[in-house]
Design a protein around this motif. Structure first.
Motif, mmCIF file in Angstrom:
data_model
loop_
_atom_site.group_PDB
_atom_site.id
_atom_site.type_symbol
_atom_site.label_atom_id
_atom_site.label_comp_id
_atom_site.label_asym_id
_atom_site.label_seq_id
_atom_site.Cartn_x
_atom_site.Cartn_y
_atom_site.Cartn_z
ATOM 1 N N LEU A 31 42.844 19.414 25.248
ATOM 2 C CA LEU A 31 44.209 19.252 25.932
ATOM 3 C C LEU A 31 44.214 18.701 27.023
ATOM 4 O O LEU A 31 44.953 18.001 27.583
ATOM 5 N N PHE A 32 42.789 18.776 27.779
ATOM 6 C CA PHE A 32 42.912 18.241 29.268
ATOM 7 C C PHE A 32 41.847 17.289 29.690
ATOM 8 O O PHE A 32 41.590 16.962 30.798
ATOM 9 N N TRP A 33 40.767 17.421 28.850
ATOM 10 C CA TRP A 33 39.589 16.659 28.963
ATOM 11 C C TRP A 33 38.852 16.097 27.784
ATOM 12 O O TRP A 33 38.796 16.771 26.900
ATOM 13 N N GLU A 91 45.193 16.474 42.053
ATOM 14 C CA GLU A 91 45.776 17.147 40.700
ATOM 15 C C GLU A 91 47.208 16.597 40.113
ATOM 16 O O GLU A 91 47.354 16.159 39.011
ATOM 17 N N THR A 94 47.710 10.442 38.350
ATOM 18 C CA THR A 94 47.478 9.965 37.074
ATOM 19 C C THR A 94 46.785 8.836 36.643
ATOM 20 O O THR A 94 47.163 7.800 37.459
ATOM 21 N N SER A 96 46.354 6.436 33.709
ATOM 22 C CA SER A 96 46.773 6.201 32.584
ATOM 23 C C SER A 96 46.875 4.566 32.045
ATOM 24 O O SER A 96 47.484 3.977 32.859
ATOM 25 N N THR A 157 47.118 27.537 29.160
ATOM 26 C CA THR A 157 46.442 26.124 29.096
ATOM 27 C C THR A 157 47.245 25.158 28.233
ATOM 28 O O THR A 157 47.784 24.077 28.060
ATOM 29 N N GLY A 161 49.740 21.891 27.979
ATOM 30 C CA GLY A 161 49.782 20.640 27.226
ATOM 31 C C GLY A 161 50.926 20.591 26.307
ATOM 32 O O GLY A 161 51.482 19.159 26.179
ATOM 33 N N HIS A 164 53.676 19.069 28.528
ATOM 34 C CA HIS A 164 53.600 17.937 29.096
ATOM 35 C C HIS A 164 53.608 16.870 28.231
ATOM 36 O O HIS A 164 54.279 15.670 28.408
#
Length: 183
Positions: A31-33, A91, A94, A96, A157, A161, A164
């Motif tokens: 989800l984040f890595w 944090e 971004t 992208s 978490t 996700g 987001h």
């Protein structure tokens, strides 16, 4: 976060083989890595050289031997120190490729940019669909931890996700409407 801290976190739940770490990483932390299998194994070797984990070969007669990784006290300390840091300075930065391309998309036709945003929207929908399996993963992995509160954090978490990706989807729809007015 770094890959090593994600792996240390997973090993804090118990010893795992490289295969199990790779699968668990991709079932939960995706989800984040993101990490390639080769990156995970390289990092495990570095962490072992740093003394943060140990490994032992488990000999098997009916299958290939496997390497079982375990967290050491210095590894537990590194994880705890990292978790104790309150550094959120980066944090909201971004990184992208999509946003970089969008920023410079004045160089392309409006129609091409609308198509790019529509493809982005499809990818957002695919990601949302993929998140539907997270509940099952949380349930599956919760049986491997002795602490009942861990799945609560995993669920938080996953919810982040989901929200987001929904925000990204909403942005794509708004951007498409904005660009359609330019045609």
């Amino acid at each position: 976060m770094s890959l090593k801290h994600g792996l240390l976190g997973l090993l804090s739940y118990g010893s795992m083989t490289g295969y199990e770490l790779d699968k668990t990483f991709k079932d939960s932390l995706f989800l984040f890595w993101k990490a390639q299998t080769s990156q995970i194994y390289r990092e495990l070797n570095r962490m072992e050289q740093s003394g943060w984990l140990t490994s032992e070969i488990v000999y098997q007669t009916d299958k290939p031997n496997k390497k079982l990784y375990s967290l050491t006290e210095p590894g537990k300390k590194e994880l705890h120190d990292w978790l104790s840091e309150n550094n959120l300075d980066n944090e909201f930065q971004t990184r992208s490729t999509f946003l970089m391309k969008l920023f410079f998309s004045g160089e392309k036709s409006v129609g091409d940019n609308i198509e790019m945003l529509k493809e982005y929207k499809v990818r957002c929908l695919e990601e949302l669909n993929a998140l539907k399996t997270v509940g099952g993963s949380i349930e599956h992995y919760s049986q491997f931890t002795s602490q009942n509160r861990e799945p609560v954090y995993w669920g938080l978490t996953a919810r982040f996700g989901e929200l987001h990706i929904k925000a990204c989807l909403e942005f794509a729809e708004e951007a498409i409407r904005t660009l359609e007015k330019l045609q």
